[in-house]
Design a protein around this motif. Structure first.
Motif, PDB file in Angstrom:
ATOM      1  N   LEU A 536      59.734  71.438  35.196  1.00 16.72           N
ATOM      2  CA  LEU A 536      60.395  70.375  35.953  1.00 16.72           C
ATOM      3  C   LEU A 536      61.893  70.507  35.741  1.00 16.72           C
ATOM      4  CD1 LEU A 536      58.080  67.349  35.070  1.00 16.72           C
ATOM      5  CD2 LEU A 536      58.200  68.544  37.255  1.00 16.72           C
ATOM      6  N   LEU A 537      62.645  70.412  36.837  1.00 23.00           N
ATOM      7  CA  LEU A 537      64.104  70.526  36.799  1.00 23.00           C
ATOM      8  C   LEU A 537      64.753  69.202  37.176  1.00 23.00           C
ATOM      9  CD1 LEU A 537      64.350  73.851  38.854  1.00 23.00           C
ATOM     10  CD2 LEU A 537      64.410  73.654  36.354  1.00 23.00           C
ATOM     11  N   PHE A 542      64.115  74.546  45.740  1.00 19.50           N
ATOM     12  CA  PHE A 542      62.807  75.048  46.161  1.00 19.50           C
ATOM     13  C   PHE A 542      62.110  74.007  47.030  1.00 19.50           C
ATOM     14  CE2 PHE A 542      63.677  77.880  42.737  1.00 19.50           C
ATOM     15  CZ  PHE A 542      62.870  79.000  42.894  1.00 19.50           C
ATOM     16  N   TYR A 543      61.378  74.484  48.025  1.00 17.58           N
ATOM     17  CA  TYR A 543      60.620  73.578  48.888  1.00 17.58           C
ATOM     18  C   TYR A 543      59.203  73.458  48.340  1.00 17.58           C
ATOM     19  CZ  TYR A 543      58.914  71.256  53.074  1.00 17.58           C
ATOM     20  OH  TYR A 543      58.393  70.330  53.942  1.00 17.58           O
ATOM     21  N   ALA A 544      58.800  72.233  47.993  1.00 15.86           N
ATOM     22  CA  ALA A 544      57.435  71.983  47.531  1.00 15.86           C
ATOM     23  C   ALA A 544      56.523  71.829  48.746  1.00 15.86           C
ATOM     24  CB  ALA A 544      57.395  70.714  46.689  1.00 15.86           C
ATOM     25  N   VAL A 576      58.861  67.526  41.132  1.00 18.35           N
ATOM     26  CA  VAL A 576      58.606  68.841  41.742  1.00 18.35           C
ATOM     27  C   VAL A 576      58.301  69.833  40.619  1.00 18.35           C
ATOM     28  CG1 VAL A 576      59.562  70.725  43.108  1.00 18.35           C
ATOM     29  CG2 VAL A 576      60.076  68.345  43.726  1.00 18.35           C
ATOM     30  N   LEU A 577      57.061  70.336  40.630  1.00 15.62           N
ATOM     31  CA  LEU A 577      56.609  71.247  39.569  1.00 15.62           C
ATOM     32  C   LEU A 577      56.675  72.688  40.065  1.00 15.62           C
ATOM     33  CD1 LEU A 577      55.356  71.190  36.654  1.00 15.62           C
ATOM     34  CD2 LEU A 577      53.130  71.466  37.782  1.00 15.62           C
ATOM     35  N   HIS A 578      57.452  73.509  39.349  1.00 12.02           N
ATOM     36  CA  HIS A 578      57.573  74.939  39.653  1.00 12.02           C
ATOM     37  C   HIS A 578      56.633  75.678  38.712  1.00 12.02           C
ATOM     38  CE1 HIS A 578      61.340  72.828  40.436  1.00 12.02           C
ATOM     39  NE2 HIS A 578      61.612  73.709  41.388  1.00 12.02           N
TER      40      HIS A 578
END
Length: 970
Positions: A536-537, A542-544, A576-578
């Motif tokens: 998490l940032l 980035f597009y989720a 938003v999880l990367h």
């Protein structure tokens, strides 16, 4: 100073005068001036760029010209065509700057005759223009003609015509297929050509040396300036040549080379085609004067840099003006590569900052060429804006890459090594986009070596790591309700700010949490090697995955220290999880990282998402307002759109939908987006939303072609019905021209009252168009094939191929219709051939017995054909029937094919012989022992049919048939 004189020289034959004289000469001789076609051939997906003057006349040469167009009545034409050769089959990029005559952008002067004049006039025009009008010394000119080859005679007509206009015989040279026979492609119009070459060398002692042996030998001082192509044949699909009913002339003369000859220079770059640009480059950079030196004579590389930059700004300006916007695919990538190559030369050798360098040169180019090519004047501001944006982006990656190179170089030196490790070289490419050859150049400057094998091994390791077994089977790391509850109690982890997802730049972010194994960790070092985890940032670009649009991929990194490969992005209640894997190094909560999404993936997604909006609009236009969106998918390779409609969409409707979509795209409309209060947004006339969907307030409104502010200024305006307006949170192109094309490849029903359309855009659309064009060539070739077993086999193969094609649904439908007609014709031909073969065989039997009235037996070998088997069976039936004319005669028919290794045979034993104990199966059985295989028939029956494999023993089998029947009394 020599360089000063080059840049300030005035010429009797200025570049402007050279071009205008050429055009005027042919206009005076009845030629119509045709403006240059676009250098970006949007209507021809087979070409990256227009690379020759004849491209726009293809339809005339091929006989496919629209009879309603101006071209249909065109007999003589003249123009100066913009050409780019910087990618694909014709690519001069790597040679630019290194020699005196290669360019990525050039002008091709040309004159054409379409079924009007031919060799005599073309040769007379070219010689008169060069020697009488331009005044070029005849002693410097050499001409070539086709020497004959491939079954074609030498073009002695051209040779004699050159002699008749006064060319000395030792200046008229024969040339081979490669140099003197021009072909449009593997098939199509073609013919011999006749080139004119110019000797740049000065005479010695007042006398010219004969340059015949240097013609077509890639000598920089003896160059081709003009080529006259005499189109008189058509290359057929079987590679044969047929004479054309109309003969054409297609000529091309290199403008820059002609100016070079007329200004008596040995380099195109020493002419005023380029020197005005050199002056502007010097003003911007403060570099030393241009001196026109090459190779070792240019030790500081500055002259080479002048040439590269001047050439590249021409290519970039004309490409962008005609729609070739830099990006990561196809011709857009070529434009980007040209820009980056030029920018690197500018910074390295001309020692100037990049970011707005090329745009400062553009006004000088517009002043120089804008009257002849008004499009660059019209698009000047767009060209400068795009160049600045691209340069700034490259400056960032170039700085970062050079800094990383310095770190790697220092690391190698510290270890006492002169070798730059393959892993580092590969990382410079993989992470920063540095081509290996650029890294090699930088390494040489530092006295370092690069081992190509090491780089390949590093690349392979990276490839294998990206395919890892654990990755293939691992379930996606997700946040559940318990995790979200925990995050609510972690004030140090805010919900993610994702506003930057609509931008196109990298951003800097801070890691706020690392998630693995149902736990929030402090460092990636706590994650077992090779296992997936989430990050998490505080903010992300980035597009989720949401609204039907697929997620972004990319990387989170600290240059040279650590990298996370992001393979999926999902949103959970504002977080938003990367998710992905550690590539190298380690990162911790609080680490500042560069967030870099994969533009190669995002670019086609953007095109497909805007394409979905355009398609939605077109569907409403064609099928009516009852059409409602029921779902969608926006992926890199395609778009999928589900909608309510009671019946299948007809081909005619699909055609209209595609045309409306294409028109919208070709308008290159700007795409606008703005957050608007939900209550106001819902009032916009014609706005499209998914029925039943819950939208945020404010909601993001995306409009194609009309600004959202204009929509809001008059929400009830009925004109908005003709605009694509939707509620959407996805990423989009800036202008619809980026989409390039939209091709519907499938229309189907997925539930009662619900239809689905699958479409492709951009490069994918070009690919399916090319695939369709290739298949059409095969289909047309099949149609023209004479009836034969080969045609039947080819038809079966193409039937399978057609079923598997992923192409335009409309095109596929038309292919099915064409194939059905071909199949029917083959069936009709099969029936006709079978009938003819039956008659031929039976006629042979009848003729024999009518000629030999006392004969009781016929043993006959037949010519082989695909229908012989059936013909023999039919003939045996005909002679054995109760009322048959030859029922009292015994017949043995046999045929074989050595090529196929097959034998077919059949017999009938008349009552005269059967009363003596003979039978058809017994007779055929004796023959079968020799020709192989078996013979069938009921024991004691008068007839038998057999098949064998020993075609080489056919004559022995026939002899056995005669001997066996002769045992019975005749």
């Amino acid at each position: 100073m020599a360089s000063q004189s080059i840049m300030d020289e005035k010429h009797e034959w200025s570049a402007l005068r050279v071009r205008s004289t050429f055009l005027a000469y042919f206009k005076e001789r009845g030629h119509t001036f045709v403006p240059s076609s676009s250098v970006v051939p949007l209507s021809d997906p087979t070409l990256l760029f227009t690379n020759a003057g004849m491209n726009q006349y293809k339809s005339i040469f091929l006989g496919t010209v629209d009879p309603a167009s101006d071209f249909a009545s065109l007999k003589r034409a003249v123009n100066s065509q913009k050409c780019i050769r910087a990618g694909g089959k014709h690519n001069d990029l790597d040679d630019v700057g290194k020699d005196s005559y290669h360019h990525t952008f050039f002008e091709m002067l040309g004159n054409w005759s379409f079924g009007d004049y031919f060799k005599k006039e073309a040769i007379a025009f070219s010689w008169e223009l060069l020697t009488k009008v331009y005044g070029i010394d005849e002693n410097r000119l050499y001409v070539t003609y086709f020497e004959g080859s491939d079954g074609l005679e030498a073009d002695l007509e051209a040779k004699e015509l050159w002699k008749s206009v006064g060319v000395p015989e030792d200046h008229i040279l024969p040339g081979n297929m490669k140099d003197n026979f021009w072909e449009m492609g593997d098939q199509g119009p073609c013919g011999p050509c006749s080139e004119i070459h110019y000797d740049l060398r000065d005479p010695e002692g007042g006398k010219y040396r004969n340059a015949a042996e240097l013609v077509n030998m890639d000598d920089p001082e003896v160059i081709e300036v003009w080529n006259n192509v005499f189109i008189q044949y058509n290359r057929e699909s079987d590679r044969s040549l047929r004479s054309l009913p109309n003969k054409h002339v297609d000529t091309g003369m290199g403008f820059e080379r002609l100016v070079c000859a007329l200004q008596k220079k040995k380099s195109n770059y020493d002419t005023d085609v380029f020197t005005p640009l050199f002056k502007r480059i010097q003003e911007i950079t403060g570099a030393r004067d241009y001196r026109g030196k090459f190779g070792k004579e240019d030790p500081d590389g500055i002259d080479t840099a002048y040439r590269v930059v001047a050439d590249h700004v021409r290519t970039l300006s004309f490409a962008i003006a005609d729609g070739g916007v830099p990006n990561n695919v196809g011709r857009g990538y070529v434009v980007r590569r040209v820009l980056r190559r030029g920018a690197r030369y500018a910074r390295k050798y001309l020692e100037t900052e990049i970011g707005d360098f090329f745009s400062k040169i553009v006004p000088s180019l517009v002043e120089q060429m804008g009257d002849m090519f008004p499009e660059i004047k019209k698009k000047e501001s767009d060209i400068k804006e795009i160049l600045d944006e691209e340069e700034k982006s490259f400056a960032k990656s170039l700085d970062r890459g050079e800094q990383m190179f310095e770190k790697y170089a220092q690391k190698a030196k510290t270890k006492g090594s002169n070798d730059l490790p393959g892993d580092d070289v590969w990382r410079l490419y993989d992470t920063y986009g540095f081509p290996v050859d650029l890294t090699k150049l930088m390494a040489e400057e530092r006295g370092l070596n690069i081992n190509d094998k090491e780089v390949e091994e590093a690349q392979e390791r990276a490839r294998e790591a990206s395919k890892g077994d654990k990755k293939a089977t691992a379930a996606l790391v997700k946040l559940d309700v318990h995790d979200l509850g925990a995050l609510e109690n972690m004030p140090e982890v805010p919900k993610t700010d994702d506003d930057a997802k609509y931008g196109r730049e990298n951003i800097t972010s801070v890691i706020k949490a690392i998630y693995h194994g149902k736990k929030f960790l402090k460092s990636t070092s706590e994650v077992p090697e090779g296992e997936q985890f989430g990050v998490l940032l505080d903010r992300t670009n980035f597009y989720a995955e949401q609204g039907g649009q697929e997620y972004d991929t990319g990387r989170l990194l600290v240059d040279g220290e650590a990298e996370i490969r992001v393979e999926n992005v999902q949103a959970y209640a504002g977080y938003v999880l990367h998710t992905g894997y550690m590539v190298y190094g380690e990162l911790s909560v609080g680490s500042e990282v560069i967030s870099e999404y994969d533009e190669l993936r995002r670019h086609p997604i953007r095109s497909n998402h805007t394409g979905t909006h355009v398609l939605n609009y077109a569907l409403r236009e064609v099928l009516g307002n009852e059409v409602d969106q029921k779902g969608s998918l926006v992926a890199p390779e395609k778009l999928r759109f589900d909608f309510s409609h009671k019946s299948a969409v007809t081909d005619a409707q699909l055609d209209k939908i595609e045309k409306i979509s294409t028109d919208y795209i070709r308008q290159n409309s700007e795409v606008y987006a703005k957050d608007v209060s939900l209550s106001t947004a819902k009032k916009i006339r014609g706005v499209r939303a998914v029925f039943g969907e819950t939208y945020p307030d404010p909601v993001r409104v995306v409009s194609v072609g009309v600004s959202v502010d204009d929509l809001l200024s008059d929400v009830e305006n009925p004109a908005w019905e003709k605009v694509s307006v939707e509620f959407c949170g996805g990423t989009h192109v800036k202008q619809t021209g980026e989409i390039k094309e939209l091709v519907i490849i499938e229309e189907s029903g997925i539930a009662k009252g619900i239809r689905r359309i699958v479409a492709v855009t951009g490069q994918e659309a070009y690919d399916v168009q090319r695939e369709a064009k290739d298949f059409l060539g095969l289909l047309n070739a099949l149609e023209k094939m004479p009836f034969s077993p080969a045609k039947e086999a080819e038809a079966k193969k193409l039937q399978i191929q057609l079923n598997q094609l992923s192409i335009s649904a409309l095109t596929k439908s038309s292919f099915r219709e064409q194939f059905a007609k071909i199949s029917k014709s083959i069936l009709d031909e099969q029936k006709a051939a079978a009938k003819a073969e039956n008659k031929r065989v039976m006629d042979g039997v009848t003729e024999f017995f009518e000629t030999n009235k006392d004969a009781r037996v016929l043993v006959k070998k037949l010519d082989w054909s695909a229908n012989t088997n059936k013909a023999i069976s039919e003939a045996i039936k005909n002679v054995s029937g109760a009322k048959a004319q030859w029922r009292d005669k015994s017949v043995y028919l046999v045929a074989g094919s050595l090529d196929e290794g097959k034998v077919v045979h059949g017999c009938y034993v008349a009552e005269h012989f059967s009363s003596q104990g003979a039978s058809g199966p017994e007779w055929a059985g004796h023959v079968a022992k020799i020709v192989g295989g078996k013979a069938g028939g009921k024991a004691g029956a008068p007839t038998a049919i057999g098949q064998g494999t020993n075609a080489e023993k056919l004559d022995e089998g026939m002899e056995e048939a005669r001997k066996w029947i002769e045992k019975f009394k005749m």
